[in-house]
Design a protein around this motif. Structure first.
Motif: not given
Length: 208
Positions: A7, A17, A19-21, A32, A35, A37
């Motif tokens: 970041l 938060l 997040w995934r890719v 995707w 997930v 956290s």
């Protein structure tokens, strides 16, 4: 091969938060990922240095370093402060790396004389989350003052050109000797000049 991304801006503190890719190729994107956290850290604020003043010249070789006390963020508890002292701005030659529970620190042993030191402070909470390092300040340790040896104090001399001697100081390139008829050394001075060695013999007679 694992890939990673860094970041460019700091995360907000104490924030949950997710997040995934997704991967992309010539034939389009993948589904995707799962997930995950995370909760961003909630470190204390950055300490603000107080003393010694930046670029101070010190004759105290165990100086007390002080900074403003930091208040831990809501929901956290302040643990302690980390203090680093180094001889270079990049902190590659660290001479002290200590912790203190109060906003001050005094070295247990004398620092080297005739040396410039750089110092900084970081605050930690009980979750071992650290603040940003403070600004870096520096100070210099002075050479110690010579100790006078002879002629003896308050003595009466018989030579009109006596040998003035004092203690040698490690690291001194030369010395400045002053001889005056007043203890305040106001002008005119009988002698005010350099000496390479820790002694001096006047080249003219002293006043009788």
């Amino acid at each position: 091969m694992r890939k990673r991304s860094v970041l460019l801006t700091a995360l907000a503190t104490a924030l949950t938060l997710f997040w995934r890719v997704q991967s992309k190729g010539l034939n389009g994107p993948s589904a995707w990922s799962g997930v995950y956290s995370l909760t961003s850290p909630n470190p204390p604020a950055m300490p603000l240095l107080s003393a010694p003043a930046a670029n101070a010249l010190l004759t105290d070789y165990t100086p007390t370093l002080t900074w403003r006390a930091v208040t831990a963020p809501l929901g956290t508890t302040l643990r302690d402060y980390r203090i680093q002292v180094a001889t270079d701005l990049a902190f590659t030659d660290i001479v002290l790396d200590e912790y203190s529970t109060t906003p001050q620190f005094t070295p247990a042993d004398n620092l080297d004389v005739n040396t410039r030191f750089f110092w900084r402070v970081s605050a930690y909470n009980t979750a071992n989350e650290a603040s940003a390092w403070s600004a870096v300040w520096n100070f210099r340790t002075a050479l110690p003052a010579p100790v006078l040896n002879s002629p003896a104090d308050t003595g009466i001399i018989t030579q009109v050109r006596p040998t003035f001697q004092w203690s040698p100081i490690a690291g001194a390139a030369n010395y400045t000797l002053q001889i005056s008829t007043t203890s305040t050394f106001v002008a005119p001075l009988f002698f005010n000049g350099p000496s390479v060695n820790p002694e001096y013999i006047p080249i003219k007679n002293l006043p009788t």
